[in-house]
Design an enzyme around this catalytic site. Structure first.
Site, PDB file in Angstrom:
ATOM      1  N   ASP A  98       0.778  -1.240   0.000  1.00 30.57           N
ATOM      2  CA  ASP A  98       0.000   0.000   0.000  1.00 30.57           C
ATOM      3  C   ASP A  98       0.813   1.296   0.000  1.00 30.57           C
ATOM      4  OD1 ASP A  98       0.755   0.225   2.732  1.00 30.57           O
ATOM      5  OD2 ASP A  98      -1.109  -0.706   3.429  1.00 30.57           O
TER       6      ASP A  98
ATOM      7  N   HIS B 183       6.440  -7.951  -1.199  1.00 27.95           N
ATOM      8  CA  HIS B 183       5.359  -8.351  -2.109  1.00 27.95           C
ATOM      9  C   HIS B 183       5.066  -7.304  -3.178  1.00 27.95           C
ATOM     10  CE1 HIS B 183       3.762 -11.452   1.060  1.00 27.95           C
ATOM     11  NE2 HIS B 183       4.837 -11.855   0.433  1.00 27.95           N
TER      12      HIS B 183
ATOM     13  N   GLY C 157       1.262  -6.993  13.009  1.00 31.35           N
ATOM     14  CA  GLY C 157       0.093  -7.014  12.137  1.00 31.35           C
ATOM     15  C   GLY C 157       0.159  -8.021  11.010  1.00 31.35           C
ATOM     16  N   THR C 158       0.788  -9.150  11.279  1.00 34.23           N
ATOM     17  CA  THR C 158       0.822 -10.198  10.245  1.00 34.23           C
ATOM     18  C   THR C 158       0.318 -11.510  10.833  1.00 34.23           C
ATOM     19  OG1 THR C 158       2.163 -11.478   8.692  1.00 34.23           O
ATOM     20  CG2 THR C 158       3.307 -10.660  10.667  1.00 34.23           C
ATOM     21  N   SER C 159      -0.440 -12.262  10.028  1.00 37.50           N
ATOM     22  CA  SER C 159      -0.939 -13.559  10.478  1.00 37.50           C
ATOM     23  C   SER C 159       0.180 -14.602  10.419  1.00 37.50           C
ATOM     24  CB  SER C 159      -2.127 -14.015   9.617  1.00 37.50           C
ATOM     25  OG  SER C 159      -1.720 -14.154   8.271  1.00 37.50           O
TER      26      SER C 159
HETATM   27  P1  OAD Z   1      -3.409 -11.127   7.067  1.00 39.97           P
HETATM   28  O1  OAD Z   1      -4.698 -10.523   6.627  1.00 39.97           O
HETATM   29  O2  OAD Z   1      -3.182 -12.558   6.816  1.00 39.97           O
HETATM   30  O3  OAD Z   1      -3.224 -10.900   8.635  1.00 39.97           O
HETATM   31  C1  OAD Z   1      -3.466  -9.660   9.231  1.00 39.97           C
HETATM   32  C2  OAD Z   1      -3.037  -9.745  10.680  1.00 39.97           C
HETATM   33  O4  OAD Z   1      -3.199  -8.451  11.245  1.00 39.97           O
HETATM   34  C3  OAD Z   1      -3.867 -10.704  11.549  1.00 39.97           C
HETATM   35  O5  OAD Z   1      -2.980 -11.513  12.319  1.00 39.97           O
HETATM   36  C4  OAD Z   1      -4.668  -9.771  12.460  1.00 39.97           C
HETATM   37  O6  OAD Z   1      -4.880 -10.343  13.752  1.00 39.97           O
HETATM   38  C5  OAD Z   1      -3.755  -8.576  12.535  1.00 39.97           C
HETATM   39  N1  OAD Z   1      -4.412  -7.282  12.833  1.00 39.97           N
HETATM   40  C6  OAD Z   1      -5.674  -6.878  12.555  1.00 39.97           C
HETATM   41  N2  OAD Z   1      -5.868  -5.623  12.973  1.00 39.97           N
HETATM   42  C7  OAD Z   1      -4.699  -5.208  13.509  1.00 39.97           C
HETATM   43  C8  OAD Z   1      -4.256  -3.991  14.101  1.00 39.97           C
HETATM   44  N3  OAD Z   1      -5.054  -2.936  14.221  1.00 39.97           N
HETATM   45  N4  OAD Z   1      -2.980  -3.922  14.549  1.00 39.97           N
HETATM   46  C9  OAD Z   1      -2.145  -4.999  14.428  1.00 39.97           C
HETATM   47  N5  OAD Z   1      -2.514  -6.160  13.880  1.00 39.97           N
HETATM   48  C10 OAD Z   1      -3.768  -6.269  13.423  1.00 39.97           C
HETATM   49  O7  OAD Z   1      -2.250 -10.214   6.430  1.00 39.97           O
HETATM   50  P2  OAD Z   1      -0.722 -10.566   6.152  1.00 39.97           P
HETATM   51  O8  OAD Z   1      -0.139 -11.350   7.255  1.00 39.97           O
HETATM   52  O9  OAD Z   1      -0.071  -9.299   5.765  1.00 39.97           O
HETATM   53  O10 OAD Z   1       0.112 -11.476  -0.032  1.00 39.97           O
HETATM   54  O11 OAD Z   1      -0.842 -11.481   4.877  1.00 39.97           O
HETATM   55  C11 OAD Z   1       0.307 -11.887   4.221  1.00 39.97           C
HETATM   56  C12 OAD Z   1       0.091 -11.902   2.738  1.00 39.97           C
HETATM   57  O12 OAD Z   1      -1.077 -12.649   2.427  1.00 39.97           O
HETATM   58  C13 OAD Z   1      -0.188 -10.552   2.118  1.00 39.97           C
HETATM   59  O13 OAD Z   1       0.999  -9.804   1.868  1.00 39.97           O
HETATM   60  C14 OAD Z   1      -0.862 -10.918   0.843  1.00 39.97           C
HETATM   61  C15 OAD Z   1      -1.797 -11.979   1.350  1.00 39.97           C
HETATM   62  O14 OAD Z   1      -2.192 -12.934   0.420  1.00 39.97           O
HETATM   63  C16 OAD Z   1       0.229 -11.031  -1.277  1.00 39.97           C
HETATM   64  O15 OAD Z   1      -0.475 -10.159  -1.727  1.00 39.97           O
HETATM   65  C17 OAD Z   1       1.331 -11.696  -2.044  1.00 39.97           C
END
Ligand code: OAD
Length: 239
Positions: free
Chosen positions: A104, A119, A187-189
């Site tokens: 973003d 990414h 903030g990553t799963s």
């Molecule tokens: P996810 O959507 O898998 O995970 C988001 C994480 O953020 C979760 O663990 C939530 O609990 C957490 N979360 C939500 N709100 C939050 C907040 N306010 N503060 C902190 N954490 C919060 O996203 P990513 O882990 O980024 O790939 O996903 C990894 C990749 O999967 C992305 O880059 C994308 C997707 O497919 C590509 O586009 C290649």
């Protein structure tokens, strides 16, 4: 909780720091995440929208989806979590590397400097013919799908499922993880590899691992410190 916050805060004063971010850091900027309750992959199919095969069979559909996301991100502002990371970098006495899975651009807009984009970047396009890359910030994009001046289709310069990560970004991220004294996953799963594997790389190389997330993740078991809560609230407390 307060003593964990204090321990992480102290650890950020010196040494080599890596912040590793995912979609959750932009959630408070109202950019949808992928896997949460309102996550994009709950309502949209990655196979139809985020693969090279999908793009080959229906480039207009794929571009409409990316154009919609670009419109959301364009309206979004960096939040206090992005800003705190930029401030941690400014105050760092050792090295600071921000490795992000996000496309973003909100870390750049918040003022972060040493950003590694694993990414890709939704504000860049790449030609499927001549492979030229250029920045494109037109919102909305017209016409869809966009074409290169060489005549071939342009695609978003992001990593799709089944594609390799950009080599130099991966090398920089991996190197930073192996050198890190402190590695904060925010903030990553921590489910998408190879990116998620960086937490383990850092841990095995001796880093102190901290997690910032309101929900549990598989990486929590590698962490010395788990800070539960939204990044926009937790990260400013680490300054
Ligand atoms: P996810 O959507 O898998 O995970 C988001 C994480 O953020 C979760 O663990 C939530 O609990 C957490 N979360 C939500 N709100 C939050 C907040 N306010 N503060 C902190 N954490 C919060 O996203 P990513 O882990 O980024 O790939 O996903 C990894 C990749 O999967 C992305 O880059 C994308 C997707 O497919 C590509 O586009 C290649």
């Amino acid at each position: 909780m307060e003593s964990t916050t204090e321990a992480v805060r102290r650890s950020l004063r010196a040494g080599q720091i890596v912040a590793f971010t995912g979609a959750g850091i932009s959630a408070e900027s109202h950019v949808p995440t992928f896997r949460g309750v309102d996550g994009l992959w709950r309502n949209y199919s990655p196979e139809r929208l985020a693969t090279a095969e999908a793009f080959a069979s229906d480039p207009r559909l794929v571009w409409e989806w990316y154009d919609w996301r670009r419109q959301i991100i364009h309206k979004a502002q960096p939040n206090s979590g992005h800003q705190a990371l930029a401030e941690i970098e400014r105050r760092a006495t050792g090295s600071f590397t921000l490795v992000t899975q996000n496309v973003d651009g909100l870390h750049d807009r918040a003022g972060s400097r040493n950003v590694v984009k694993l990414h890709g970047d939704i504000w860049w396009v790449r030609c499927t013919g001549c492979a030229a890359e250029e920045q494109n910030q037109q919102v909305p994009l017209k016409p869809l799908p966009p074409h290169c001046h060489c005549g071939a289709l342009l695609r978003p310069a992001v990593v799709w499922f089944g594609e390799a990560l950009p080599e130099s970004a991966w090398e920089r991220a991996h190197e930073a993880a192996t050198q890190a004294d402190v590695f904060m996953a925010i903030g990553t799963s921590a489910q998408v590899y190879p990116a998620a594997g960086l937490v383990q790389v850092a841990r095995q190389s001796g880093a102190h691992v901290a997690i910032v997330n309101p929900d549990p993740t598989p990486a929590d078991e590698l962490a010395e410190w788990v800070l539960r809560g939204p990044a926009g609230e937790i990260l400013p407390r680490l300054l």
